[in-house]
Scaffold this motif. Structure first.
Motif, PDB file in Angstrom:
ATOM      1  N   MET A 193       0.828  -1.184   0.000  1.00 53.98           N
ATOM      2  CA  MET A 193       0.000   0.000   0.000  1.00 53.98           C
ATOM      3  C   MET A 193       0.873   1.248   0.000  1.00 53.98           C
ATOM      4  O   MET A 193       0.588   2.194  -0.727  1.00 53.98           O
ATOM      5  CB  MET A 193      -0.930  -0.024   1.216  1.00 53.98           C
ATOM      6  N   ALA A 194       1.943   1.249   0.790  1.00 48.01           N
ATOM      7  CA  ALA A 194       2.810   2.430   0.843  1.00 48.01           C
ATOM      8  C   ALA A 194       3.443   2.698  -0.518  1.00 48.01           C
ATOM      9  O   ALA A 194       3.542   3.853  -0.944  1.00 48.01           O
ATOM     10  CB  ALA A 194       3.883   2.250   1.912  1.00 48.01           C
ATOM     11  N   GLN A 195       3.849   1.662  -1.217  1.00 45.06           N
ATOM     12  CA  GLN A 195       4.432   1.829  -2.552  1.00 45.06           C
ATOM     13  C   GLN A 195       3.407   2.453  -3.495  1.00 45.06           C
ATOM     14  O   GLN A 195       3.726   3.341  -4.277  1.00 45.06           O
ATOM     15  CB  GLN A 195       4.909   0.488  -3.097  1.00 45.06           C
ATOM     16  N   THR A 196       2.179   2.011  -3.421  1.00 49.26           N
ATOM     17  CA  THR A 196       1.122   2.565  -4.261  1.00 49.26           C
ATOM     18  C   THR A 196       0.911   4.048  -3.959  1.00 49.26           C
ATOM     19  O   THR A 196       0.760   4.864  -4.871  1.00 49.26           O
ATOM     20  CB  THR A 196      -0.191   1.789  -4.062  1.00 49.26           C
ATOM     21  N   LEU A 197       0.913   4.403  -2.687  1.00 52.92           N
ATOM     22  CA  LEU A 197       0.760   5.811  -2.317  1.00 52.92           C
ATOM     23  C   LEU A 197       1.896   6.660  -2.887  1.00 52.92           C
ATOM     24  O   LEU A 197       1.672   7.767  -3.378  1.00 52.92           O
ATOM     25  CB  LEU A 197       0.690   5.958  -0.796  1.00 52.92           C
ATOM     26  N   VAL A 198       3.122   6.135  -2.848  1.00 54.22           N
ATOM     27  CA  VAL A 198       4.264   6.848  -3.420  1.00 54.22           C
ATOM     28  C   VAL A 198       4.062   7.021  -4.926  1.00 54.22           C
ATOM     29  O   VAL A 198       4.284   8.100  -5.479  1.00 54.22           O
ATOM     30  CB  VAL A 198       5.594   6.123  -3.101  1.00 54.22           C
ATOM     31  N   GLU A 199       3.629   5.954  -5.597  1.00 57.65           N
ATOM     32  CA  GLU A 199       3.392   6.033  -7.040  1.00 57.65           C
ATOM     33  C   GLU A 199       2.275   7.009  -7.388  1.00 57.65           C
ATOM     34  O   GLU A 199       2.278   7.591  -8.474  1.00 57.65           O
ATOM     35  CB  GLU A 199       3.076   4.649  -7.593  1.00 57.65           C
ATOM     36  N   LEU A 200       1.351   7.217  -6.460  1.00 59.96           N
ATOM     37  CA  LEU A 200       0.250   8.161  -6.677  1.00 59.96           C
ATOM     38  C   LEU A 200       0.628   9.604  -6.337  1.00 59.96           C
ATOM     39  O   LEU A 200      -0.185  10.506  -6.453  1.00 59.96           O
ATOM     40  CB  LEU A 200      -0.983   7.739  -5.872  1.00 59.96           C
ATOM     41  N   GLY A 201       1.869   9.812  -5.873  1.00 62.33           N
ATOM     42  CA  GLY A 201       2.340  11.166  -5.646  1.00 62.33           C
ATOM     43  C   GLY A 201       2.660  11.556  -4.224  1.00 62.33           C
ATOM     44  O   GLY A 201       3.147  12.658  -3.984  1.00 62.33           O
ATOM     45  N   HIS A 202       2.377  10.698  -3.272  1.00 66.54           N
ATOM     46  CA  HIS A 202       2.743  11.007  -1.886  1.00 66.54           C
ATOM     47  C   HIS A 202       4.255  10.877  -1.732  1.00 66.54           C
ATOM     48  O   HIS A 202       4.884  10.041  -2.371  1.00 66.54           O
ATOM     49  CB  HIS A 202       2.085  10.018  -0.914  1.00 66.54           C
ATOM     50  N   ASP A 203       4.835  11.710  -0.873  1.00 63.95           N
ATOM     51  CA  ASP A 203       6.234  11.478  -0.557  1.00 63.95           C
ATOM     52  C   ASP A 203       6.311  10.282   0.387  1.00 63.95           C
ATOM     53  O   ASP A 203       5.310   9.898   1.002  1.00 63.95           O
ATOM     54  CB  ASP A 203       6.882  12.728   0.054  1.00 63.95           C
ATOM     55  N   ALA A 204       7.477   9.664   0.474  1.00 63.69           N
ATOM     56  CA  ALA A 204       7.629   8.428   1.244  1.00 63.69           C
ATOM     57  C   ALA A 204       7.248   8.605   2.704  1.00 63.69           C
ATOM     58  O   ALA A 204       6.556   7.765   3.277  1.00 63.69           O
ATOM     59  CB  ALA A 204       9.059   7.906   1.130  1.00 63.69           C
ATOM     60  N   ALA A 205       7.669   9.698   3.318  1.00 65.73           N
ATOM     61  CA  ALA A 205       7.388   9.905   4.742  1.00 65.73           C
ATOM     62  C   ALA A 205       5.881   9.972   5.011  1.00 65.73           C
ATOM     63  O   ALA A 205       5.389   9.363   5.967  1.00 65.73           O
ATOM     64  CB  ALA A 205       8.068  11.174   5.233  1.00 65.73           C
ATOM     65  N   SER A 206       5.141  10.692   4.159  1.00 64.85           N
ATOM     66  CA  SER A 206       3.700  10.785   4.388  1.00 64.85           C
ATOM     67  C   SER A 206       2.999   9.465   4.077  1.00 64.85           C
ATOM     68  O   SER A 206       2.031   9.109   4.746  1.00 64.85           O
ATOM     69  CB  SER A 206       3.079  11.934   3.589  1.00 64.85           C
ATOM     70  N   ALA A 207       3.490   8.730   3.083  1.00 69.28           N
ATOM     71  CA  ALA A 207       2.902   7.417   2.772  1.00 69.28           C
ATOM     72  C   ALA A 207       3.104   6.450   3.940  1.00 69.28           C
ATOM     73  O   ALA A 207       2.171   5.751   4.347  1.00 69.28           O
ATOM     74  CB  ALA A 207       3.526   6.844   1.504  1.00 69.28           C
ATOM     75  N   ILE A 208       4.292   6.424   4.492  1.00 71.05           N
ATOM     76  CA  ILE A 208       4.584   5.551   5.635  1.00 71.05           C
ATOM     77  C   ILE A 208       3.730   5.953   6.832  1.00 71.05           C
ATOM     78  O   ILE A 208       3.128   5.114   7.497  1.00 71.05           O
ATOM     79  CB  ILE A 208       6.089   5.591   5.970  1.00 71.05           C
ATOM     80  N   ALA A 209       3.657   7.250   7.100  1.00 69.58           N
ATOM     81  CA  ALA A 209       2.860   7.735   8.234  1.00 69.58           C
ATOM     82  C   ALA A 209       1.381   7.390   8.056  1.00 69.58           C
ATOM     83  O   ALA A 209       0.716   6.980   9.021  1.00 69.58           O
ATOM     84  CB  ALA A 209       3.042   9.243   8.388  1.00 69.58           C
ATOM     85  N   LEU A 210       0.863   7.536   6.845  1.00 67.89           N
ATOM     86  CA  LEU A 210      -0.538   7.234   6.592  1.00 67.89           C
ATOM     87  C   LEU A 210      -0.835   5.750   6.805  1.00 67.89           C
ATOM     88  O   LEU A 210      -1.819   5.391   7.458  1.00 67.89           O
ATOM     89  CB  LEU A 210      -0.922   7.649   5.170  1.00 67.89           C
ATOM     90  N   VAL A 211       0.025   4.888   6.285  1.00 64.45           N
ATOM     91  CA  VAL A 211      -0.170   3.440   6.480  1.00 64.45           C
ATOM     92  C   VAL A 211      -0.135   3.105   7.962  1.00 64.45           C
ATOM     93  O   VAL A 211      -0.981   2.365   8.463  1.00 64.45           O
ATOM     94  CB  VAL A 211       0.885   2.631   5.702  1.00 64.45           C
ATOM     95  N   ARG A 212       0.822   3.653   8.689  1.00 61.71           N
ATOM     96  CA  ARG A 212       0.926   3.358  10.122  1.00 61.71           C
ATOM     97  C   ARG A 212      -0.255   3.927  10.900  1.00 61.71           C
ATOM     98  O   ARG A 212      -0.739   3.297  11.840  1.00 61.71           O
ATOM     99  CB  ARG A 212       2.242   3.896  10.667  1.00 61.71           C
ATOM    100  N   ARG A 213      -0.737   5.092  10.505  1.00 61.73           N
ATOM    101  CA  ARG A 213      -1.876   5.697  11.194  1.00 61.73           C
ATOM    102  C   ARG A 213      -3.155   4.887  10.968  1.00 61.73           C
ATOM    103  O   ARG A 213      -3.957   4.705  11.883  1.00 61.73           O
ATOM    104  CB  ARG A 213      -2.054   7.143  10.720  1.00 61.73           C
TER     105      ARG A 213
END
Length: 54
Positions: A1-21
């Motif tokens: 899921m985090a990889q998909t978020l990055v591919e959709l334009g999120h930066d890595a830190a926000s993608a990781i934080a969103l998945v963890r949240r």
């Protein structure tokens, strides 16, 4: 899921934080995968190759 978020334009830190949240603070416990998300596959492969050298 985090990889998909990055591919959709999120930066890595926000993608990781969103998945963890949304899933768990312990989600993405694989440090190697987290490094890959932060720097990209090409850079990660180069760095991993450097670590393997004597």
């Amino acid at each position: 899921m985090a990889q998909t978020l990055v591919e959709l334009g999120h930066d890595a830190a926000s993608a990781i934080a969103l998945v963890r949240r949304r899933r768990s603070p312990w989600a993405l416990g694989n440090a190697v995968f987290e490094q890959y998300l932060r720097c990209g596959l090409d850079v990660h492969e180069l760095l991993a190759g450097l670590e393997a050298r004597p």
